[in-house]
Design an enzyme around this catalytic site. Sequence first.
Site, PDB file in Angstrom:
ATOM      1  N   HIS A 127     119.360  27.398  25.495  1.00  0.00           N
ATOM      2  CA  HIS A 127     119.104  27.926  24.155  1.00  0.00           C
ATOM      3  C   HIS A 127     118.203  29.157  24.319  1.00  0.00           C
ATOM      4  O   HIS A 127     117.081  29.198  23.807  1.00  0.00           O
ATOM      5  CB  HIS A 127     118.483  26.845  23.254  1.00  0.00           C
ATOM      6  CG  HIS A 127     118.671  27.073  21.784  1.00  0.00           C
ATOM      7  ND1 HIS A 127     119.264  26.151  20.939  1.00  0.00           N
ATOM      8  CD2 HIS A 127     118.344  28.119  20.993  1.00  0.00           C
ATOM      9  CE1 HIS A 127     119.280  26.624  19.699  1.00  0.00           C
ATOM     10  NE2 HIS A 127     118.713  27.824  19.708  1.00  0.00           N
ATOM     11  N   GLU A 172     125.283  29.206  21.044  1.00  0.00           N
ATOM     12  CA  GLU A 172     125.542  30.498  20.415  1.00  0.00           C
ATOM     13  C   GLU A 172     125.544  31.671  21.395  1.00  0.00           C
ATOM     14  O   GLU A 172     124.689  32.565  21.308  1.00  0.00           O
ATOM     15  CB  GLU A 172     124.511  30.764  19.306  1.00  0.00           C
ATOM     16  CG  GLU A 172     124.457  29.678  18.254  1.00  0.00           C
ATOM     17  CD  GLU A 172     123.619  30.086  17.036  1.00  0.00           C
ATOM     18  OE1 GLU A 172     122.848  31.047  17.127  1.00  0.00           O
ATOM     19  OE2 GLU A 172     123.772  29.443  15.984  1.00  0.00           O
ATOM     20  N   ASN A 295     127.895  25.855  14.639  1.00  0.00           N
ATOM     21  CA  ASN A 295     126.720  26.191  13.838  1.00  0.00           C
ATOM     22  C   ASN A 295     127.170  27.083  12.696  1.00  0.00           C
ATOM     23  O   ASN A 295     127.784  28.122  12.916  1.00  0.00           O
ATOM     24  CB  ASN A 295     125.677  26.957  14.672  1.00  0.00           C
ATOM     25  CG  ASN A 295     125.043  26.092  15.758  1.00  0.00           C
ATOM     26  OD1 ASN A 295     125.283  24.891  15.827  1.00  0.00           O
ATOM     27  ND2 ASN A 295     124.233  26.708  16.591  1.00  0.00           N
ATOM     28  N   TYR A 297     125.892  28.974   9.035  1.00  0.00           N
ATOM     29  CA  TYR A 297     124.839  29.324   8.082  1.00  0.00           C
ATOM     30  C   TYR A 297     125.365  30.089   6.873  1.00  0.00           C
ATOM     31  O   TYR A 297     124.965  29.837   5.749  1.00  0.00           O
ATOM     32  CB  TYR A 297     123.743  30.161   8.764  1.00  0.00           C
ATOM     33  CG  TYR A 297     122.893  29.333   9.706  1.00  0.00           C
ATOM     34  CD1 TYR A 297     121.781  28.633   9.235  1.00  0.00           C
ATOM     35  CD2 TYR A 297     123.214  29.218  11.052  1.00  0.00           C
ATOM     36  CE1 TYR A 297     121.006  27.853  10.076  1.00  0.00           C
ATOM     37  CE2 TYR A 297     122.444  28.433  11.907  1.00  0.00           C
ATOM     38  CZ  TYR A 297     121.346  27.752  11.412  1.00  0.00           C
ATOM     39  OH  TYR A 297     120.584  26.974  12.237  1.00  0.00           O
TER      40      TYR A 297
HETATM   41  C1  PNW Z   1     120.544  30.084  15.232  1.00  0.00           C
HETATM   42  N1  PNW Z   1     122.151  36.048  13.185  1.00  0.00           N
HETATM   43  O1  PNW Z   1     120.180  31.410  15.425  1.00  0.00           O
HETATM   44  C2  PNW Z   1     119.878  29.401  16.406  1.00  0.00           C
HETATM   45  O2  PNW Z   1     120.684  28.526  17.134  1.00  0.00           O
HETATM   46  C3  PNW Z   1     118.547  28.818  16.098  1.00  0.00           C
HETATM   47  O3  PNW Z   1     117.763  28.869  17.261  1.00  0.00           O
HETATM   48  C4  PNW Z   1     117.921  29.516  14.932  1.00  0.00           C
HETATM   49  O4  PNW Z   1     116.612  29.084  14.688  1.00  0.00           O
HETATM   50  C5  PNW Z   1     118.805  29.277  13.717  1.00  0.00           C
HETATM   51  O5  PNW Z   1     120.133  29.688  13.962  1.00  0.00           O
HETATM   52  C6  PNW Z   1     118.319  29.948  12.452  1.00  0.00           C
HETATM   53  O6  PNW Z   1     118.342  31.353  12.595  1.00  0.00           O
HETATM   54  C7  PNW Z   1     120.722  32.506  14.811  1.00  0.00           C
HETATM   55  O7  PNW Z   1     121.341  36.988  12.968  1.00  0.00           O
HETATM   56  C8  PNW Z   1     119.891  33.613  14.703  1.00  0.00           C
HETATM   57  O8  PNW Z   1     123.372  36.143  12.905  1.00  0.00           O
HETATM   58  C9  PNW Z   1     120.374  34.773  14.175  1.00  0.00           C
HETATM   59  C10 PNW Z   1     121.683  34.840  13.739  1.00  0.00           C
HETATM   60  C11 PNW Z   1     122.515  33.739  13.837  1.00  0.00           C
HETATM   61  C12 PNW Z   1     122.017  32.563  14.376  1.00  0.00           C
END
Ligand code: PNW
Length: 442
Positions: A127, A172, A295, A297
């Site tokens: 990670h 990721e 993952n 979001y």
């Molecule tokens: C993921 N973006 O990170 C990670 O797996 C985690 O460590 C992190 O804390 C979590 O999502 C929340 O951000 C990302 O900018 C960080 O697209 C940035 C991005 C996507 C995922």
Amino acid sequence: PNYPTPPSDLTFPPAFHWGVATSAYQIEGGAKDGGRGPSIWDTYSHTPGKVLNGDTGDVACDHYHRMESDLDLIKSLGVDSYRFSIAWPRVQPLGYGAWNEEGLAFYDRLVDGLLARGIAPHITLYHWDLPQGLQDQGGWESRQTAVHFAEYARVMGQRLGARAASICTHNEPWCTAVLGNELGRFAPGFKDTKIMLRVAHHLLLSHGLALQAMRAAGVKAPLGIVLNMSPSTPASDSAADIAMAKRDYAQFVRWYMDPIFLQQYPSGPDLPVCDVVQAGDLATIAQPMDFLGVNYYTRLWCSSATPPVAPPNAMGVSDMGWENYPQGLTDLLVQIHGDYTLPPIYITENGFANADSVVDGRVSDAPRIDYMRTHLQALKAAMDKGVDVRGFFYWSLMDNYEWDSGYAKRFGLFHVDYSSQVRTAKDSAHWYTALIGQHRKA
Ligand code: PNW
């Protein structure tokens, strides 16, 4: 107190797994303790101007020294699964050569502590905290790093595999490759598309080599990878927006999914070509997998106009500035289910950043509960359409070091006071516990 409760019709199969997720650099601290070597995130976070407020992971949530009580926190949620990562430089300080028994013993205690509480350990090998010793030899731009990673995977697989519910190689790889090497937002901080493409390829190659090494060593735990994914939506039906959405999806999702499941990189006039792919690499990358971690979001919103057209839900954004778009989770899962022959899926991260504070011992985080409820409903909709999803991990157990945003962004179910290290359950923690409890009774 009267905590918000989940809707009674938000139900999942009895065998569905409920968990929370964290990662090593974001929570452990203890950066110089127990023989840990430096990682590229130590170097990066200590470089002035790279991280908001100059925050580093030196202490973070001090989880390295509070592991036992943090295990009790996890237990108190009622979850049956916990996803965490191993800090490579804690177990092998340089990333090659000598192993650090004190670091290995820490993860032994973590895994045993989970099992003693009836919680299944889901392990992530990488990670983002590459040993600085390997960066000094070229990092992921060098093919040799993939070879070192496979050896690290073999050793960890042999040490922990029999007690692990799953092992994933990478978290990721898009973030490592693009944010770390093309956009210069994450460690090691390069801004070079050619390096990004080499890094992405060596990450994928290392995944394949690691699966081969762990299987050859007899590791029995289910093996897979965790990818960040989003569907992409063109802002309009203009040819330019549609082409942009297609290209963004190819670079964000297909660049990782196609090699693993179709044994080829996406190609086309508007897509780049990686210059370090050798004969046989794609066959190595396309090892069979036991599970896929997703993952999710937000979606990719693709507007080629200047200035870009904002997404319609621009009001419902999190503290990260990410649009709240649950439908995207359904759309994404249905899309990949149609495009590939997939193993069982776990949602290995989904979560919401909110400016939470403790008032009279309570943290009222209604926007997070709303995000969780709508995304779980969207997940259920995808499962109703035939997508095989076995579990859900909320990101994150507690507020932690949010990379280049430092401690300013709070994703946790537990609020962390960084001066006292006191953890306080947010309303969302109570909500999640009630939701899980609803299934245990059924
Ligand atoms: C993921 N973006 O990170 C990670 O797996 C985690 O460590 C992190 O804390 C979590 O999502 C929340 O951000 C990302 O900018 C960080 O697209 C940035 C991005 C996507 C995922």
